[in-house]
Design a protein around this motif. Structure first.
Motif, PDB file in Angstrom:
ATOM      1  N   LEU B 247       0.845  -1.208   0.000  1.00 14.70           N
ATOM      2  CA  LEU B 247       0.000   0.000   0.000  1.00 14.70           C
ATOM      3  C   LEU B 247       0.876   1.252   0.000  1.00 14.70           C
ATOM      4  CD1 LEU B 247      -2.637   1.566   0.322  1.00 14.70           C
ATOM      5  CD2 LEU B 247      -2.642   0.972   2.736  1.00 14.70           C
ATOM      6  N   GLY B 248       1.936   1.221   0.776  1.00 18.81           N
ATOM      7  CA  GLY B 248       2.834   2.373   0.842  1.00 18.81           C
ATOM      8  C   GLY B 248       4.249   1.921   1.126  1.00 18.81           C
ATOM      9  N   ALA B 437      -1.046   6.187   2.940  1.00 20.51           N
ATOM     10  CA  ALA B 437      -0.549   4.889   2.492  1.00 20.51           C
ATOM     11  C   ALA B 437       0.690   4.470   3.293  1.00 20.51           C
ATOM     12  CB  ALA B 437      -0.229   4.946   1.002  1.00 20.51           C
ATOM     13  N   ASP B 438       1.576   5.422   3.535  1.00 19.18           N
ATOM     14  CA  ASP B 438       2.833   5.070   4.200  1.00 19.18           C
ATOM     15  C   ASP B 438       2.654   4.783   5.691  1.00 19.18           C
ATOM     16  OD1 ASP B 438       4.177   5.375   1.792  1.00 19.18           O
ATOM     17  OD2 ASP B 438       4.905   7.388   2.236  1.00 19.18           O
ATOM     18  N   THR B 439       1.778   5.534   6.352  1.00 18.54           N
ATOM     19  CA  THR B 439       1.641   5.351   7.805  1.00 18.54           C
ATOM     20  C   THR B 439       0.716   4.202   8.170  1.00 18.54           C
ATOM     21  OG1 THR B 439      -0.244   6.864   7.969  1.00 18.54           O
ATOM     22  CG2 THR B 439       1.942   7.824   8.297  1.00 18.54           C
ATOM     23  N   ASP B 440      -0.039   3.723   7.193  1.00 15.80           N
ATOM     24  CA  ASP B 440      -1.059   2.725   7.526  1.00 15.80           C
ATOM     25  C   ASP B 440      -0.494   1.525   8.261  1.00 15.80           C
ATOM     26  OD1 ASP B 440      -3.896   1.816   7.134  1.00 15.80           O
ATOM     27  OD2 ASP B 440      -2.805   0.126   6.273  1.00 15.80           O
ATOM     28  N   VAL B 441       0.722   1.128   7.925  1.00 10.80           N
ATOM     29  CA  VAL B 441       1.287  -0.076   8.535  1.00 10.80           C
ATOM     30  C   VAL B 441       1.770   0.173   9.971  1.00 10.80           C
ATOM     31  CG1 VAL B 441       3.692   0.210   7.815  1.00 10.80           C
ATOM     32  CG2 VAL B 441       2.711  -2.086   7.925  1.00 10.80           C
ATOM     33  N   PHE B 442       1.869   1.440  10.345  1.00  3.59           N
ATOM     34  CA  PHE B 442       2.367   1.744  11.696  1.00  3.59           C
ATOM     35  C   PHE B 442       1.555   1.028  12.789  1.00  3.59           C
ATOM     36  CE2 PHE B 442       4.379   6.234  10.821  1.00  3.59           C
ATOM     37  CZ  PHE B 442       5.192   5.668   9.855  1.00  3.59           C
ATOM     38  N   THR B 443       0.255   0.893  12.572  1.00  5.82           N
ATOM     39  CA  THR B 443      -0.594   0.285  13.612  1.00  5.82           C
ATOM     40  C   THR B 443      -0.293  -1.183  13.829  1.00  5.82           C
ATOM     41  OG1 THR B 443      -2.320  -0.106  11.946  1.00  5.82           O
ATOM     42  CG2 THR B 443      -2.535   1.868  13.303  1.00  5.82           C
ATOM     43  N   THR B 444       0.360  -1.801  12.868  1.00  4.67           N
ATOM     44  CA  THR B 444       0.687  -3.219  13.084  1.00  4.67           C
ATOM     45  C   THR B 444       2.180  -3.526  13.094  1.00  4.67           C
ATOM     46  OG1 THR B 444       0.178  -3.604  10.726  1.00  4.67           O
ATOM     47  CG2 THR B 444      -1.507  -4.214  12.316  1.00  4.67           C
TER      48      THR B 444
END
Lengths: 666, 666
Positions: B247-248, B437-444
């Motif tokens: 995604l990002g 898109a880039d920050t979305d993965v921060f939560t996991t």
């Protein structure tokens, strides 16, 4: 927040039902239930979409230009097979069935969403505007080429400076009687047409919304057809700019348009609701300029219905992946030493995903009602029958509200599902990347959701009688201030419906139904939804009137009550969604499918009430013990739904090839 | 939901303060306040980042491979100037200051997030693991090349089958005394290393986490250095796969690694906490295998602190754009006929954005405390000083909890800001696309947020004394079941802090503080946060014990209370965040900046309480009139903060060149 006191666990709830009562619903029957009237249309689209599954991978890597071409090809392929033109007239090769066209569109959302969006731009917005705003001469001239996929076009309404406020567009179409032409002009950069699909690469014509000026007199916003591209080059006087890269939907060629005194023949005015004679005499069968404007904007209704439906489908794709993954993936020891537990057996994971399934079913059924309404109104209109003004406004309101709730639901559901798949959810191959990026704009396109909820609220507060002549807050505040509050409330459907349901509830006569009825009693749940709406309408009207009577500026009054007004709209739409679910379930025969739906209905009702329980408590309709009881019951219902969770998502019937995410599903 | 009864408008609130009291804070002073101790480090990074602003546009269009190379170049440029190696030892050319390194990293989040993430992978995770898990021989061998940007590497911990459950990794490192080597093996596909940054293209070495096996005996997870790439090709026995498009963060080359009996010299074991002699004798200064594992995992703490800080910075970028836009953009007539109103003058728009500003300030200050703790513990450890076990656990807990709240906040804030900019927010040029898109993965990443909150809850429920030996629920339930509830609660900091604040509150002695104190009294707000935490801890412990005593399976007990356990953790972290904000404001001198911060503090406190007001009402700590009063006051505070909203975001000091979004800002 959770209940922590086992003592409040109620004895009258489904929690005590034996485990043996877990339903075993037939997945195909659930699919039929979800598909409704247009099951055959949906099934055909589901069969054809896997042929285009490669597009989902190509979207990741193709440069923007190449991807746009692939998307265009795919749209034309689907068009050749008739899937995209079901709403256009049979006389020109279309399907002549607006309801079927929405069903097909919703089903397209299982696949690449650029394809779906381009279909919407081309056949819903562009083709729809020519159909609904134009007359026979326009249909004869263009419709066969549109249906045949030979003529692509734009719906050029939105301007940079006037997003959701269409009445304020700056583009001007001035009639020049000397040449029998309209002269279309973009007076400044704020008035350039912006985010227009099909504009950057593929569109030849544009339906342009402009302020019509005849003999120096302005008649409000009208639509006319303007050629924008000839042999692949911008038409003379037309400037085109590419909107460039977007978060998603990069297969759609969005662009900006400027018109520098572009001349088009008088016949290019789409003149169903207003015309200009060669001599420059303006006439319209609709007297009020405001009403005329909103009649013309009626074409947007179809777009809103479509986007909301697409949001529901996108939620289904996300849930199908995340729920099946959670039913396979084990993580951490929990139950016994040495055995990792399935994600879906964790209470929190159930809490995160299962109410979203319930809400997706609810919105599916609400969308079905909405599509039915749209079909009736538009079919009657197409057949030249008189459509009751109020029916049209109710349709517009319902479309606006359902679109807002369904698209916010999609954003939330896809996010939760992505996170529930961990790092794997971030990989494009696992599908969430495109779902997130492509659907993100749904909450603001075809009208910003907050603006749409204001439209809903305005209808409620004026009983749809104030005329949708002006979307602005100034007009609404002044209108509402002129009504008696009792009039506002007496007129609301929520009041009447609340009275009706109270009649059948224990304690209803004494207005103690909120204490005496069981929380799993559907009539109790209905009463809660209706009470909230009725109370919010009444108090919103009261606050607006109080503010105006106190001599305050209408803008300030509106600003103060805006969150209340939006809450009113949301409560109204929530009630409609819930009623659609209730009606659907009531019409089912007894059996495992019905029992499964009853569980989902309860889960949807109670989790929705739970989310707003502070409001119910504050307004004296929910005691704190009962509030805690509702939380306990939501947890119980999650446990009961858990064994059928994969059945419930498999019933969404997302074609296997479109799910991708093989690693998550095996 | 909104208040609708003007009569409940309180008379003791700031609403009555004269408009003249609007503060006029100095933006530079606010920036200094936000920047804190490492202002100079942050300022240097802010000065250098604009040189790399082009990357933000290139991210939209460059193919994945080319973008990865550009990102690598940028990382090496920043490294040559020393901005990325502040946390590595001065002896090898680093900055020797862990706190400064986090400050620099957080500031990098103003720019392209692939660059920031690659810096984190390379210097935080890979370099950090060599530094903290290795000994002098490893430092001497590799650290100078790492600091010099000549040696890139991976942190190969996560496996496909064991995301957040690191203790269960399947990769094995077996000692072969005959050759004085370890043999590293991937036994199955579930044990392949997955999502590993620097693996797909640039990494030469990997720090591999594997089950250490010596003489047939397993000693748990240990880290050793394995060459994975030689002259750009996979090293013998190593299979590398590209994770493909995401995604990002497509400038980071995430990949998968399989090891097919790869042999590395014995010295490659990072042996600070455990070593194996040539004869195959395993020894460790830490006796318990669980404690040893969590000591080694301590390196992850730095990663979590970094990601949380990046979330705060990303929120700042989004708010800077959306708030400035809302202060310029006019839409619809509201106040008077013919004049369109600024978005930020709409009550709902204020409600959507201003509490997010307040929370961003709160998290900024909470992050500062966390970085201070990290710096103390890691500096002491680097200097060979004994670190108290409980201090280390408190740090780990605080890092986990702050990361969870800060990254969820980023996801929510960026989404709200995107929607608040309408369709324009969807265009990549306007910055939100990459932010989302880039920050979305921060939560996991660096641990799924839910799993991290469970870690926090476990610390609370066991007073950090249960040992972090096992993240699983099974162990926690059994541990908690063995404690007296009173012991659990008496030990909590929340209980002690609540007692302390009650002493100074009106009505505190009689436990009527929740009725007698004013809602704008900071001590009242503190008491609310502390009461919630203390009550949740107590009741969570009680429910767990009740379930176990009733003979239920620990897994089932845990599943039932999981939402309660997570709510407990969240309440704890919310309390820490709020206290950090309070402490910061209390230390300020009187003046406009302090008054501005007091408004934000109140807005943060009351909007946080409001969001959970149902819980406070249900637990007898909030009357419904007072609950409504809080809602009214949140609206009042929004009105008061509105005039300084752009000052508050301009103080975030996001470099102009990195904002892009020119059309939204002019």
């Amino acid at each position: 927040m959770s209940d922590e006191n086992a003592a409040v666990r109620p004895t009258d709830t489904a929690a005590d039902a034996p485990a043996a009562t877990t339903p075993r619903p037939d997945v195909a029957s659930l699919t039929a239930l979800l598909d409704g009237e247009y099951a055959a249309v949906r099934q055909r689209v589901r069969e054809v979409l896997p042929e285009h599954a490669d597009l989902l991978a190509e979207a990741e890597t193709l440069p923007k230009e190449a991807f746009r071409e692939r998307v265009k090809e795919t749209v034309l392929d689907l068009t050749a097979d008739g899937h995209t033109v079901l709403g256009l007239p049979t006389a020109y090769g279309g399907g002549g069935d607006i309801g079927a066209s929405i069903a097909a569109f919703e089903t397209l959302a299982n696949g690449d969403l650029s394809v779906m969006t381009k279909v919407g731009v081309q056949f819903g917005l562009f083709g729809g505007a020519i159909l609904q705003l134009g007359t026979a001469k326009h249909h004869d001239r263009w419709m066969a080429d549109i249906v045949g996929g030979r003529l692509l076009g734009c719906f050029a309404m939105t301007e940079t400076g006037h997003g959701s406020d269409v009445a304020s567009v700056g583009t001007v179409a001035r009639y020049d009687a000397a040449t029998d032409e309209f002269v279309v002009t973009t007076p400044d950069d704020a008035s350039r047409k912006d985010y227009i699909g099909n504009a950057a690469a593929h569109g030849e014509l544009a339906v342009v919304f402009a302020q019509l000026e005849v003999n120096g007199e302005r008649h409000g916003v009208h639509a006319l057809v303007v050629p924008i591209r000839v042999d692949g080059q911008p038409a003379p006087g037309v400037r085109i700019e590419d909107c460039g890269h977007k978060l998603g939907l990069n297969g759609v060629d969005n662009g900006r348009l400027w018109f520098d005194d572009v001349r088009v023949p008088r016949e290019n005015l789409l003149d169903r609701f207003a015309s200009v004679s060669a001599e420059g005499v303006y006439s319209s069968p609709i007297e009020s300029q405001g009403r005329r404007f909103f009649t013309m904007l009626g074409t947007l209704v179809q777009g809103r219905v479509s986007v909301g439906g697409a949001g529901v489908t996108a939620s289904k794709v996300a849930l199908t992946i995340a729920v099946n993954y959670a039913d396979r993936r084990r993580q951490f020891e929990a139950g016994e030493k040495g055995v990792e537990q399935l994600l879906l057996d964790y209470g929190m994971h159930q809490r995160r995903l299962l109410p979203l399934i319930a809400r997706t079913y609810a919105l599916n059924f609400a969308q079905e009602v909405l599509v039915g309404n749209l079909h009736s109104v538009f079919t009657a209109s197409a057949n030249g029958q008189e459509v009751d003004e109020k029916d049209r406004k109710l349709l517009e309101s319902r479309a606006a509200g359902t679109k807002a709730l369904a698209t916010w639901h999609a954003t939330r559901t896809i996010q939760e599902c992505r996170e529930a798949c961990g790092g794997a959810g971030y990989l494009s191959v696992n599908r969430f990347a495109a779902l997130k990026a492509d659907t993100d704009v749904f909450t603001t396109f075809e009208g910003d959701n907050h603006v749409l909820l204001q439209l809903v609220a305005k209808g409620l507060l004026t009983d749809y009688s104030g005329g949708f002549s002006n979307l602005d807050q100034f007009g609404m505040v002044k209108f509402v201030a002129g009504l008696a509050v009792d009039t506002v409330v007496e007129r609301t459907a929520a009041r009447r419906l609340l009275e009706r349901v109270k009649d059948v509830l224990p304690g209803g006569k004494e207005d103690h139904w909120d204490v005496e009825a069981g929380i799993l009693d559907t009539d109790y749940q209905l009463a809660m939804f209706r009470f909230r709406e009725e109370h919010l309408v009444e108090t919103a009207a009261r606050r607006i009137q109080g503010g105006v009577k106190a001599g305050r500026n209408p803008g300030e009054v509106f600003s103060d009550v805006q969150d209340h007004v939006l809450a009113t709209a949301r409560a109204h739409v929530e009630r409609l969604v819930f009623e659609a679910f209730v009606d659907k379930v009531k019409a089912m025969e007894d059996g495992d499918e019905r029992y499964a739906m009853e569980l989902l209905l309860d889960l949807h009702a109670l989790s929705t009430i739970e989310a707003d329980r502070a409001w119910f408590i504050e307004h004296g309709r929910l005691s704190t013990p009962r509030s805690k009881q509702i939380t306990v019951e939501v947890n119980n219902l999650c446990r009961k739904v858990r064994p059928i969770a994969t059945d419930l998502v498999d019933a969404f019937a997302v074609p296997e090839e479109l799910l991708r995410a093989e690693a998550l599903r095996s």
